[in-house]
Motif scaffolding. Structure first.
Motif: not given
Ligand code: FBP
Length: 253
Positions: A20-23, A25-27, A143-149, A176-180, A202-205, A229-232
């Motif tokens: 629940y850090d989306q507030g 990260e996403h607003g 560590a949330w590790i997201y390849p980006r840029g 490591v918390k990562m996307k799949s 990570s849960g994702g959208e 997981v957050g949003r799901n």
């Molecule tokens: P969700 O399950 O809602 O996708 O949350 C996982 C997470 O890593 C959150 O911790 C973070 O706020 C968000 O996804 C970041 O997502 P992105 O950087 O892709 O917008």
């Protein structure tokens, strides 16, 4: 050096975290409704759902500290973050130290690194400080590790997933918390690349319950420790019902 214990934030080596850090990260307008805009709604899900960890930024951890402590839900404080309004090469500055988080009652701390970003080195340096401080007090680091840029063409490719996982091991992350990509074979290679560092996905959208549970099922076959997981969950009509279904897959009940 003593091995860092993950016992407070895992169960039999597996874990399900509520993010629940989306507030930040996403607003709020993008992700929240009248109910889930309240941190207390989320805390209630985490408590009743017996989550292995609840991820909050420092501000919520401070303002709702009494309620969090009373709930006994293991708190994971996210130490860095950024808004979605920031459009440059990704950099997520540290907003809280590991020691401050520990004083707030954190059982673990989290930090995002965007590998491939122009600011990767800055985040590595901050992560190293976080890791040193947290490990001194036997607190695990996620560590949330997201390849980006702009150099990253396909962030969810198998190659990038394995690189994210391996970076966590090389830097000393406990988890490591990562996307799949959703491909079990890609995840298997990422799990191998991470060695003794554990992986949570990570849960994702928000997706349909069926699609999300099938993703959880396929991912667990690869040897990952679980999900964050957050949003799901908190966008679901019945968050506790979907929690139970995810848990029965993750913990194999
Ligand atoms: P969700 O399950 O809602 O996708 O949350 C996982 C997470 O890593 C959150 O911790 C973070 O706020 C968000 O996804 C970041 O997502 P992105 O950087 O892709 O917008």
């Amino acid at each position: 050096m003593k091995q860092i214990s993950l016992s407070k934030i895992t169960k039999k080596g597996k874990a399900l975290y509520l993010a629940y850090d989306q507030g930040l990260e996403h607003g709020p307008s993008e992700d929240f409704n009248d109910k889930n805009v309240s941190p207390l709604y989320i805390l209630d899900i985490a408590k009743k759902g017996k989550y292995n960890g609840l991820i909050f930024q420092k501000g919520i951890a401070e303002k709702y500290n009494k309620e969090i402590r009373k709930s006994k839900v293991p708190l994971i404080i996210k130490l860095n973050g950024k808004t979605s309004l920031y459009k440059g090469e990704p950099y997520s500055p540290r907003l809280c130290t590991a020691n401050e988080a520990i004083k707030l009652g954190a059982s673990a701390v989290g930090y995002t690194i965007y590998i491939g970003s122009r600011f990767e080195g800055k985040m590595f340096k901050e992560f190293e400080e976080v890791e040193k401080e947290a490990h001194k007090k036997n607190i695990p680091v996620v560590a949330w590790i997201y390849p980006r840029g702009k150099n990253i063409k396909n962030p969810n490719s198998g190659e990038m997933m394995a690189y994210a996982a391996r970076t966590g091991l090389e830097l000393g992350a406990d988890i490591v918390k990562m996307k799949s990509s959703g491909k079990t074979s890609d995840l298997r290679w990422a799990v191998k690349s991470a060695g003794k560092t554990r992986i949570v996905i990570s849960g994702g959208e928000k997706k349909s319950e069926k699609a999300f549970l099938s993703e959880v099922r396929n991912s667990m076959k690869s040897g990952v420790a679980g999900f964050a997981v957050g949003r799901n969950v908190w966008q679901a009509k019945n968050p506790l019902e979907i929690t139970k279904k995810i848990q029965s897959i993750v913990f194999g009940n």
